[in-house]
Design a protein around this motif. Structure first.
Motif, mmCIF file in Angstrom:
data_model
loop_
_atom_site.group_PDB
_atom_site.id
_atom_site.type_symbol
_atom_site.label_atom_id
_atom_site.label_comp_id
_atom_site.label_asym_id
_atom_site.label_seq_id
_atom_site.Cartn_x
_atom_site.Cartn_y
_atom_site.Cartn_z
ATOM 1 N N MET A 160 39.997 42.624 42.851
ATOM 2 C CA MET A 160 39.469 43.680 41.988
ATOM 3 C C MET A 160 40.496 44.814 41.945
ATOM 4 O O MET A 160 40.865 45.363 42.955
ATOM 5 C CB MET A 160 38.147 44.194 42.536
ATOM 6 N N ALA A 203 27.162 39.135 33.940
ATOM 7 C CA ALA A 203 28.047 38.239 34.690
ATOM 8 C C ALA A 203 28.005 36.825 34.115
ATOM 9 O O ALA A 203 29.043 36.175 33.953
ATOM 10 C CB ALA A 203 27.647 38.233 36.162
ATOM 11 N N ASP A 204 26.814 36.327 33.793
ATOM 12 C CA ASP A 204 26.681 34.990 33.218
ATOM 13 C C ASP A 204 27.348 34.896 31.850
ATOM 14 O O ASP A 204 27.876 33.842 31.469
ATOM 15 C CB ASP A 204 25.205 34.608 33.087
ATOM 16 N N ALA A 257 29.995 36.413 30.990
ATOM 17 C CA ALA A 257 31.453 36.475 31.170
ATOM 18 C C ALA A 257 32.106 37.333 30.095
ATOM 19 O O ALA A 257 33.064 36.922 29.441
ATOM 20 C CB ALA A 257 32.047 35.070 31.188
ATOM 21 N N GLN A 270 31.335 44.275 42.182
ATOM 22 C CA GLN A 270 31.285 43.030 42.938
ATOM 23 C C GLN A 270 30.516 41.950 42.185
ATOM 24 O O GLN A 270 30.877 40.774 42.216
ATOM 25 C CB GLN A 270 30.658 43.279 44.303
ATOM 26 N N GLN A 297 32.934 40.900 39.022
ATOM 27 C CA GLN A 297 34.350 40.589 39.154
ATOM 28 C C GLN A 297 34.673 39.097 39.045
ATOM 29 O O GLN A 297 35.770 38.735 38.606
ATOM 30 C CB GLN A 297 34.887 41.125 40.478
ATOM 31 N N GLU A 298 33.743 38.217 39.398
ATOM 32 C CA GLU A 298 34.070 36.796 39.406
ATOM 33 C C GLU A 298 34.132 36.190 38.004
ATOM 34 O O GLU A 298 34.847 35.218 37.776
ATOM 35 C CB GLU A 298 33.042 36.027 40.249
ATOM 36 N N THR A 299 33.375 36.768 37.047
ATOM 37 C CA THR A 299 33.303 36.148 35.725
ATOM 38 C C THR A 299 33.805 37.033 34.589
ATOM 39 O O THR A 299 34.095 36.531 33.510
ATOM 40 C CB THR A 299 31.850 35.753 35.401
ATOM 41 N N SER A 300 33.880 38.341 34.813
ATOM 42 C CA SER A 300 34.229 39.268 33.732
ATOM 43 C C SER A 300 35.623 39.832 33.957
ATOM 44 O O SER A 300 35.981 40.203 35.078
ATOM 45 C CB SER A 300 33.217 40.407 33.663
ATOM 46 N N THR A 301 36.415 39.922 32.889
ATOM 47 C CA THR A 301 37.758 40.472 32.995
ATOM 48 C C THR A 301 37.891 41.678 32.071
ATOM 49 O O THR A 301 37.345 41.704 30.972
ATOM 50 C CB THR A 301 38.816 39.420 32.604
#
Length: 291
Positions: A1, A88-89, A91, A113, A116-120
């Motif tokens: 991040m 998040a889903d 993205a 948090q 961060q895994e799916t969105s840029t």
């Protein structure tokens, strides 16, 4: 991040998420078009509104210089948690996420948090609208994921019991703008809610600029021209800035007199900022964010 420190300045148009609203907002060319899942949506309609908003954000292929955004519900509520999971889903990319009722940096960190895994490129912004938040600005602004702040005058006034007048909000507005400037973070003033009072909007937007805000919210496209005008330097300000910079350049950086004014380094910096603002017709984009 990664650290997020820059959100768009200028005009933020906030609109309900129902079909057609985003397209109408984009035609007005605000700097940010923000779909609202919080105040403009009744509790019974939250799930429907969330689906509609995300569908619109995913469907817009090209939107020029306007950044897209979403005001979620407060993370400490059921619908706020649903909003974050749905974002998040989905993205989403290069989207402003405005978080209401922020009172600590920890809340922003939790939002980051989740996303961060799916969105840029998501730019997380805090809505400052409670007395407790005003007392914790240093903590909130220290968050490395914070990309900008928005003042919520209506909620702040309701929470403090003060009237929503110019003088009653000076301290809150000045504090937010000053701490934002100290941290290099854009600050967006609260929308002016009286759609039938353009002169009041003009005064309110001018005051926001005078206090140091870098932009202002709007709740209707018709408000955007007045806000843009208020944040542009006047012809008199541009002429004075030219005189200050010219006199300073001729003096080689020393203290010098320009007309009736004694000019030193701080005034020269301010004058150059006026000229930069007068000559900058491009709209900012979202930088940084969650990678």
């Amino acid at each position: 991040m990664t650290t997020a420190r820059t959100a768009p300045d200028g005009t933020w148009l906030i609109t309900p998420p129902w079909d057609g609203r985003l397209e109408a907002a984009l035609r007005a060319e605000p700097d940010v078009a923000l779909l609202d899942l919080e105040d403009s949506v009744l509790p019974r309609d939250k799930d429907t509104a969330r689906a509609a908003a995300l569908a619109q954000l995913r469907a817009v292929p090209v939107h020029g210089a306007t950044a897209l955004g979403l005001r979620v519900n407060a993370p400490g509520t059921v619908h706020g948690l649903k909003d974050l999971v749905a974002v998040a889903d989905a993205a989403l990319h290069d989207t402003v996420v405005l978080v209401p009722k922020v009172e600590s940096a920890r809340e922003l960190d939790l939002v980051a948090q989740v996303l961060q895994e799916t969105s840029t490129g998501v730019c997380i912004c805090a809505l400052i609208e409670t007395p407790r938040a005003l007392l914790r600005l240093d903590d909130i602004f220290a968050s490395p994921v914070l990309g900008g702040v928005v003042f919520g005058a209506a909620d702040y006034a309701a929470a403090t019991g003060c009237r929503r007048t110019s003088s009653s909000l000076w301290w809150a507005r000045s504090s937010i703008a000053a701490v934002a400037a100290a941290n290099g973070i854009p600050s967006i003033d609260s929308p002016y809610l009286d759609l039938g009072d353009p002169e009041g909007l003009r005064r309110d937007a001018q005051e926001a600029r005078d206090l140091g805000f870098t932009g202002k919210g709007a709740v209707h496209p018709d408000q955007l021209p007045l806000i843009r005008s208020a944040f542009l330097p006047t012809d008199e300000e541009v002429a004075q800035a030219h005189a200050v910079v010219t006199a300073a350049d001729r003096a080689g950086g020393q203290m010098v007199r320009a007309g009736r004014q004694l000019v030193g380094p701080p005034l020269v910096v301010a004058a150059r900022a006026v000229l930069d603002g007068a000559g900058d017709h491009t709209k900012p984009s979202v930088h940084g964010g969650i990678q």
